[in-house]
Design a protein around this motif. Sequence first.
Motif, PDB file in Angstrom:
ATOM      1  N   PRO A  98      35.692  16.839  34.192  1.00  0.00           N
ATOM      2  CA  PRO A  98      35.160  15.872  33.216  1.00  0.00           C
ATOM      3  C   PRO A  98      35.937  15.840  31.907  1.00  0.00           C
ATOM      4  CG  PRO A  98      33.382  17.160  34.170  1.00  0.00           C
ATOM      5  CD  PRO A  98      34.660  17.796  34.622  1.00  0.00           C
ATOM      6  N   LEU A  99      36.700  16.922  31.600  1.00  0.00           N
ATOM      7  CA  LEU A  99      37.439  16.955  30.343  1.00  0.00           C
ATOM      8  C   LEU A  99      38.433  15.801  30.241  1.00  0.00           C
ATOM      9  CD1 LEU A  99      38.320  20.679  29.639  1.00  0.00           C
ATOM     10  CD2 LEU A  99      36.851  19.185  28.318  1.00  0.00           C
ATOM     11  N   PHE A 114      40.455  29.711  34.333  1.00  0.00           N
ATOM     12  CA  PHE A 114      39.365  28.905  33.787  1.00  0.00           C
ATOM     13  C   PHE A 114      38.735  29.513  32.542  1.00  0.00           C
ATOM     14  CE2 PHE A 114      39.913  26.873  37.751  1.00  0.00           C
ATOM     15  CZ  PHE A 114      39.377  25.602  37.632  1.00  0.00           C
ATOM     16  N   PRO A 127      37.599  23.938  44.791  1.00  0.00           N
ATOM     17  CA  PRO A 127      36.295  23.352  44.478  1.00  0.00           C
ATOM     18  C   PRO A 127      35.873  23.565  43.034  1.00  0.00           C
ATOM     19  CG  PRO A 127      36.165  24.599  46.523  1.00  0.00           C
ATOM     20  CD  PRO A 127      37.523  24.851  45.926  1.00  0.00           C
ATOM     21  N   PHE A 128      36.357  24.632  42.425  1.00  0.00           N
ATOM     22  CA  PHE A 128      35.943  24.919  41.059  1.00  0.00           C
ATOM     23  C   PHE A 128      36.539  23.931  40.065  1.00  0.00           C
ATOM     24  CE2 PHE A 128      34.501  27.510  37.591  1.00  0.00           C
ATOM     25  CZ  PHE A 128      33.428  28.163  38.147  1.00  0.00           C
ATOM     26  N   ALA A 129      37.559  23.180  40.488  1.00  0.00           N
ATOM     27  CA  ALA A 129      38.174  22.195  39.602  1.00  0.00           C
ATOM     28  C   ALA A 129      37.147  21.215  39.069  1.00  0.00           C
ATOM     29  CB  ALA A 129      39.275  21.448  40.346  1.00  0.00           C
ATOM     30  N   ASP A 133      40.725  32.480  38.403  1.00  0.00           N
ATOM     31  CA  ASP A 133      41.601  32.719  37.258  1.00  0.00           C
ATOM     32  C   ASP A 133      42.036  31.399  36.644  1.00  0.00           C
ATOM     33  OD1 ASP A 133      41.858  35.456  36.756  1.00  0.00           O
ATOM     34  OD2 ASP A 133      42.993  35.701  38.603  1.00  0.00           O
ATOM     35  N   THR A 159      36.320  13.332  28.496  1.00  0.00           N
ATOM     36  CA  THR A 159      35.589  13.653  27.270  1.00  0.00           C
ATOM     37  C   THR A 159      36.492  14.112  26.139  1.00  0.00           C
ATOM     38  OG1 THR A 159      35.218  15.917  28.015  1.00  0.00           O
ATOM     39  CG2 THR A 159      33.513  14.318  28.547  1.00  0.00           C
ATOM     40  N   LYS A 160      37.702  14.573  26.462  1.00  0.00           N
ATOM     41  CA  LYS A 160      38.579  15.041  25.396  1.00  0.00           C
ATOM     42  C   LYS A 160      39.129  13.837  24.640  1.00  0.00           C
ATOM     43  CE  LYS A 160      41.417  19.106  24.807  1.00  0.00           C
ATOM     44  NZ  LYS A 160      40.341  19.887  24.178  1.00  0.00           N
ATOM     45  N   LYS A 195      47.364  26.888  35.812  1.00  0.00           N
ATOM     46  CA  LYS A 195      47.116  28.310  35.553  1.00  0.00           C
ATOM     47  C   LYS A 195      46.395  28.933  36.733  1.00  0.00           C
ATOM     48  CE  LYS A 195      46.420  28.216  30.544  1.00  0.00           C
ATOM     49  NZ  LYS A 195      45.458  28.436  29.459  1.00  0.00           N
ATOM     50  N   SER A 196      45.322  28.264  37.132  1.00  0.00           N
ATOM     51  CA  SER A 196      44.495  28.807  38.204  1.00  0.00           C
ATOM     52  C   SER A 196      45.292  28.920  39.493  1.00  0.00           C
ATOM     53  CB  SER A 196      43.282  27.899  38.399  1.00  0.00           C
ATOM     54  OG  SER A 196      42.468  28.394  39.411  1.00  0.00           O
ATOM     55  N   THR A 230      37.193  25.045  28.657  1.00  0.00           N
ATOM     56  CA  THR A 230      37.498  24.530  29.985  1.00  0.00           C
ATOM     57  C   THR A 230      36.518  23.438  30.387  1.00  0.00           C
ATOM     58  OG1 THR A 230      38.168  26.771  30.516  1.00  0.00           O
ATOM     59  CG2 THR A 230      37.986  25.259  32.353  1.00  0.00           C
ATOM     60  N   ILE A 272      44.939  23.697  33.140  1.00  0.00           N
ATOM     61  CA  ILE A 272      43.957  24.633  33.714  1.00  0.00           C
ATOM     62  C   ILE A 272      44.188  24.787  35.212  1.00  0.00           C
ATOM     63  CG2 ILE A 272      41.507  24.929  34.239  1.00  0.00           C
ATOM     64  CD1 ILE A 272      40.932  23.498  31.571  1.00  0.00           C
ATOM     65  N   MET A 273      44.397  23.653  35.883  1.00  0.00           N
ATOM     66  CA  MET A 273      44.606  23.708  37.333  1.00  0.00           C
ATOM     67  C   MET A 273      45.856  24.514  37.673  1.00  0.00           C
ATOM     68  SD  MET A 273      42.031  22.165  38.360  1.00  0.00           S
ATOM     69  CE  MET A 273      42.474  22.356  40.072  1.00  0.00           C
ATOM     70  N   ALA A 318      34.527  21.758  37.644  1.00  0.00           N
ATOM     71  CA  ALA A 318      34.016  22.191  36.345  1.00  0.00           C
ATOM     72  C   ALA A 318      34.890  21.684  35.209  1.00  0.00           C
ATOM     73  CB  ALA A 318      33.916  23.712  36.300  1.00  0.00           C
ATOM     74  N   ALA A 319      36.207  21.608  35.439  1.00  0.00           N
ATOM     75  CA  ALA A 319      37.124  21.205  34.374  1.00  0.00           C
ATOM     76  C   ALA A 319      37.359  19.697  34.370  1.00  0.00           C
ATOM     77  CB  ALA A 319      38.461  21.934  34.541  1.00  0.00           C
ATOM     78  N   HIS A 375      45.271  18.765  29.488  1.00  0.00           N
ATOM     79  CA  HIS A 375      44.436  19.963  29.445  1.00  0.00           C
ATOM     80  C   HIS A 375      43.987  20.362  30.853  1.00  0.00           C
ATOM     81  CE1 HIS A 375      42.315  22.620  26.680  1.00  0.00           C
ATOM     82  NE2 HIS A 375      41.344  22.663  27.567  1.00  0.00           N
TER      83      HIS A 375
END
Lengths: 235, 263
Positions: B84-85, A18, B77-79, A16, B88-89, B118-119, A178, B115-116, B81-82, B111
């Motif tokens: 690199p922002l 993402f 671990p899914f962090a 959630d 790059t932002k 929220k998750s 994201t 995301i972190m 994915a976010a 940003h």
Amino acid sequence: MVLPMPQLPILLHIPDGFLSTWVATVFYLITIACLAVAIRKTSESYQESTAPLMGVLAAFIFAAQMMNFPVAGGTSGHMLGGALAAILVGPWAAMVIMACVVGVQALVFQDGGLAVLGANIFNMGIATALVGFAVYKAVTGFGNGKRPFILVGTFAAAWVSVMVAAFLTSAQLAVSGTSDWGIVLPAMLGVHALIGIGEGVISAGAVAFVLATRPDLLGITPDFGDSTLAGEHVR
Amino acid sequence: MSYFALGERYQHGQGLLYRVDPRVKIVIAVAFAFAITVVHAGHWQAFAGFGAFVALAVGTSRLPLWLVLRRSLIALPFAAAAFPLIFTKPGDTIFTVPLLGWAASHEGLVHVGSIMLKSWLAVLLAVVLTSCTRPLDLIRGLERLRLPRVLAGTIFFMYRYLHVIGEEGHRLMRARDARSASGPDGGKSGGSVLWRARVLGSMVGSLFVRSLERSERIYAAMQSRGYDGTVRFSNERRLARRDWGVLLVAVLALGGLIIYARF
């Protein structure tokens, strides 16, 4: 029981937070629509045996995802199973099975988020089953259903299904803001091109085993007519 | 992480949330996961509000704090994915990574941090849900939330045979390990990576055939006991006043938080 090795991550269970509200909602709706069709088709084929048969096969996919093989450096690989399920029981039943697997993983085991569940079921259960089945049918049809073509078709179906799931996951992340297209897409596709080889070899190995022991199961819906007692199948 | 140790997520306890109907808890957890997606990056006050909501849930569940925190790390671990922002932002550069020359922007950090957050908050609430609700109650809750009966029945059977099939898979793995696949100290033996993957494939195929034959036996046994295709769940419980109260408080709180976050 603790499995001895860390699993190679298949980064497809989106947590959630993402995905944006819109992406999560849209994929919930798409998934519900697809599942409505899949449930109707499956119930038509399997009648009242749907729940016990699909339930035990969902437990099978769940367990198969937990079985692993050593890769290198103490890591291990495992399978996703969407394409294999579609090859073994057809795409509609596979969707029902995978939806249950992904749903229970999210709700009971916290593997994947709740708001993004629609997207996760679509990526790992619906797209893999549809695309995997299409690739398998195309290759086996081309080879008139001969054994080498069945195995090559299974490998190709499994590899493509993992790539499609990785692409969908990347696209959803990018559209949600994201992740950057330019980074997430090559990274995810690159990693899953390798993971897909594992998926393909495992799936082909599984189909080879079924071909050797129960060839009647491939492409043939098991007959649950009244005259069929379960005992006939027990070896 | 072992999936074969099922039911262990449930942590026996006495908190108020344990006695709330599973339907209400599922609806609140899903609604929370959706609600938090509407928060704009960097709206820290709104995040604090959602955090208070989670704190209230943890408090009323009376679950050990360390347990909830430890289990909430699962999505970490899914962090990647976010991550690199940060670089790059476009935005004001805060620092530059030595040697690589990547510039981290203020906007990127805000940003990714959002995301972190929220998750993490959504995972925390899901942890509370699964830690204070028995798995079977969760599945019954789904069925009573008008999930199609076929799907609810399938999930019910899946959960019932997860142990059985899982044990069978585990036996296959143990037999393989005893013969070939792993040497001492986690080393590998017996053929190339592809060979090992193919061996696993045979095991998966074997498990499939066993599972299918088991499902046929189960179905025949059920037919002989009068099964007509409807999976019946007992104890149709009506929502008590306490359940409605919890639902009302949660809906009002989440509605207020959404309005505060966006308007």
